[in-house]
Scaffold this active site. Structure first.
Site, mmCIF file in Angstrom:
data_model
loop_
_atom_site.group_PDB
_atom_site.id
_atom_site.type_symbol
_atom_site.label_atom_id
_atom_site.label_comp_id
_atom_site.label_asym_id
_atom_site.label_seq_id
_atom_site.Cartn_x
_atom_site.Cartn_y
_atom_site.Cartn_z
ATOM 1 N N ASN A 156 0.804 -1.233 0.000
ATOM 2 C CA ASN A 156 0.000 0.000 0.000
ATOM 3 C C ASN A 156 0.837 1.283 0.000
ATOM 4 O O ASN A 156 0.390 2.321 -0.481
ATOM 5 C CB ASN A 156 -1.029 0.001 1.143
ATOM 6 C CG ASN A 156 -0.424 -0.053 2.509
ATOM 7 O OD1 ASN A 156 0.742 -0.382 2.671
ATOM 8 N ND2 ASN A 156 -1.223 0.253 3.525
ATOM 9 N N GLU A 255 4.145 -3.165 12.658
ATOM 10 C CA GLU A 255 3.094 -2.181 12.399
ATOM 11 C C GLU A 255 1.985 -2.964 11.706
ATOM 12 O O GLU A 255 2.085 -3.294 10.533
ATOM 13 C CB GLU A 255 3.672 -1.064 11.525
ATOM 14 C CG GLU A 255 2.884 0.215 11.612
ATOM 15 C CD GLU A 255 1.992 0.388 10.413
ATOM 16 O OE1 GLU A 255 0.822 -0.047 10.503
ATOM 17 O OE2 GLU A 255 2.451 0.935 9.410
ATOM 18 N N LEU A 256 0.961 -3.306 12.489
ATOM 19 C CA LEU A 256 -0.043 -4.269 12.022
ATOM 20 C C LEU A 256 -1.378 -3.579 11.718
ATOM 21 O O LEU A 256 -1.431 -2.385 11.498
ATOM 22 C CB LEU A 256 -0.169 -5.393 13.062
ATOM 23 C CG LEU A 256 1.175 -6.070 13.430
ATOM 24 C CD1 LEU A 256 1.004 -7.121 14.502
ATOM 25 C CD2 LEU A 256 1.849 -6.668 12.197
ATOM 26 N N CYS A 289 -3.479 1.502 6.874
ATOM 27 C CA CYS A 289 -3.750 0.932 8.211
ATOM 28 C C CYS A 289 -4.318 1.988 9.146
ATOM 29 O O CYS A 289 -4.963 1.656 10.134
ATOM 30 C CB CYS A 289 -2.477 0.398 8.833
ATOM 31 S SG CYS A 289 -1.619 -0.731 7.784
HETATM 32 C C1 SIN Z 1 0.016 2.495 6.650
HETATM 33 O O1 SIN Z 1 -1.150 2.598 6.499
HETATM 34 O O2 SIN Z 1 0.525 1.391 6.740
HETATM 35 C C2 SIN Z 1 0.941 3.681 6.760
HETATM 36 C C3 SIN Z 1 0.257 4.971 6.634
HETATM 37 C C4 SIN Z 1 1.128 6.158 6.974
HETATM 38 O O3 SIN Z 1 2.348 6.058 7.092
HETATM 39 O O4 SIN Z 1 0.560 7.231 7.139
#
Ligand code: SIN
Length: 483
Positions: A156, A255-256, A289
């Site tokens: 992503n 980071e889940l 996420c």
């Molecule tokens: C993510 O959704 O994994 C990262 C989003 C961000 O760094 O703002």
């Protein structure tokens, strides 16, 4: 190639010990906006991953021995090259991932900002001198790089999720091996090309491409030469990878998944809340996420808010990310599209109502119309599961403590957001939310100076900020006697 000005940025082999490594087998990288094959990329497995770890292990001592300033000079060059090639890197990112070009260019700047920030911050890795319990001793703490770091990163944010891990690792004096998602390896390889041009020594940064995530992941999590493993992705996969790291007791940072609440109180500035929600929810077509997943709106402003929101959503333009005015690109795969569709239908069968969107744009491609659902409750699938798509479920509430309890009623704890202008409420709610990050009257919270990360099953460790650098350092206590 692929319409880039600098054709050498399109790389198709793994990057190991400063060399581009082809393989007998390859796999196709496709454009999610139309299904076309972009290029074929080397399909490495266990052996390639072991070579990459060996290279990082070999390079570690010399890289760690450089001063923070020497490492910063090379990283600064890497940052500058990324910004000089922002257009090409953005185009490559849109082609393989689908997000609109303006967002993709934004991601390049976002990723590069971590490289710049950590390079500077590493100059401030201070130790400590602690008053000793007896006069003949000194208690001193120094910080040292953890060693070889391995990483598995998602599709992503194909640039930024690598940049913020690699930047912290390299700045701390660690060497690095990353396996990018098989959907989006091109951004990772282009970053490696620029790292090479910047003069980052061979073996310090390695990128291993392959379809067999299990085989590569096993090496990266179980090889004893790797001292830290870091992952961004689903909680389900994260749990498995943590268990694999246990056999060699690696340091891990994860980071889940998330299930972010976005709360609009009745004292909120509704226009600001709509703007913040659009920024949070529709970034990358809802495939982040940290994006708002459950939108709690006080019943006094529920109708007004849903009307303002629906009007704003009608302005969004869905399409190929390379087209000038696109604001929402395709989803990453047909599985992703089917999941979004299933969550909507299951919730509608439980009483939710669609007031905008609700369907894919067409049957052939991966575009899903931005969707607003009303009459949603916290137990419906669109609220209990992470949607990862452009869907806004609106849930009514009428009491502050009730909404805090509903917001916390999940295994996840990554990001939360709320809008209120009552200063007392701002503190109560900010402290009451069980989340690693809270946006208060703000929908865009990510930046390199801030600690990004979650609690509960959203993971551990932080990325960005001095806390993020600590995750790549060991603290060593020196006890000096005979003074
Ligand atoms: C993510 O959704 O994994 C990262 C989003 C961000 O760094 O703002």
């Amino acid at each position: 190639m692929l319409g880039l000005n600098d054709k050498e940025l399109v790389r198709t082999g793994s990057f190991i010990n400063g060399q581009w490594c082809d393989s007998e087998e390859s796999f196709a990288v496709t454009n999610p906006a139309n299904g076309d094959t972009l290029v074929l990329v080397a399909n490495h497995g266990t052996e390639g991953a072991e070579k990459a770890v060996a290279a990082a292990h070999q390079a570690f001592k010399a890289w760690a021995a450089k001063s923070a300033g020497e490492r910063a000079t090379l990283m600064r060059k890497w940052y500058e090259l990324m910004m000089q090639h922002q257009d090409d890197l953005g185009r490559l990112l849109t082609l393989e991932q689908g997000k609109p070009l303006a967002e993709a260019r934004g991601e390049i700047a976002y990723g590069a900002s971590y490289i710049e920030w950590f390079a500077e911050e590493a100059k401030r890795v201070y130790g400590d001198v602690i008053p000793a319990p007896s006069a003949d001793k000194k208690v001193v703490v120094i910080k040292q790089p953890v060693g070889v770091v391995s990483a598995v990163t998602p599709w992503n944010f194909p640039n930024a999720m690598i940049a913020r891990k690699a930047a912290a690792a390299l700045a701390a004096g660690c060497t690095f091996v990353v396996k990018p998602a098989a959907e989006t390896p091109l951004s990772a390889l282009a970053m490696a090309e620029l790292a090479k041009r910047a003069g980052i020594p061979d073996g310090v940064l390695n990128v291993i491409t392959g379809k067999d995530s299990k085989a590569i992941g096993k090496v990266l999590t179980e090889d004893p030469r790797v001292r830290k493993f870091t992952f961004t992705g689903s909680t389900q996969v994260g749990k498995l990878l943590i268990s694999q790291c246990a056999s060699t007791v690696k340091k891990v940072s994860m980071e889940l998944g998330g299930n972010a609440p976005f709360i609009v109180f009745d004292d909120a500035d509704l226009d600001a809340a709509v703007k913040g929600l659009l920024a949070s929810k529709f970034r990358n077509a809802g495939q982040t996420c940290v994006c708002a997943n459950r939108i709690f709106v006080h019943q006094n402003v529920y109708k007004a808010f849903s009307e303002k929101l629906t009007a704003a959503v009608a302005e969004l333009k869905i399409g190929d990310g390379l087209e000038q005015d696109t604001t929402i690109g395709p989803l990453i795969s047909s599985d992703a599209l089917n999941k979004v569709q299933g969550l909507i239908s299951d919730s509608v069968s439980m009483g939710a109502r669609v007031i905008a969107g609700g369907e894919p744009l067409n049957k052939e491609l991966l575009f899903f119309n931005p969707t607003v659902l009303i009459d949603v409750t916290n137990d419906m699938p669109v609220a209990s599961e992470e949607i990862f798509g452009p869907v806004v479920p609106l849930i009514a509430f009428d009491d502050e403590q009730q909404v805090i309890d509903m917001a916390n009623d999940t295994d996840f704890g990554l990001a939360a957001y709320f809008y209120s202008r009552d200063v007392g409420r701002v503190w109560r709610v900010a402290e009451g939310l069980e989340y690693g990050m809270v946006g208060i009257n703000e929908g865009a919270i990510s930046n390199p100076a801030a600690p990004f990360g979650g609690v509960k099953q959203s993971g551990n460790g932080r990325e960005g900020s001095r806390y993020g650098l600590d995750d790549y350092l060991e603290c060593k206590y020196l006890c000096m006697g005979g003074i």
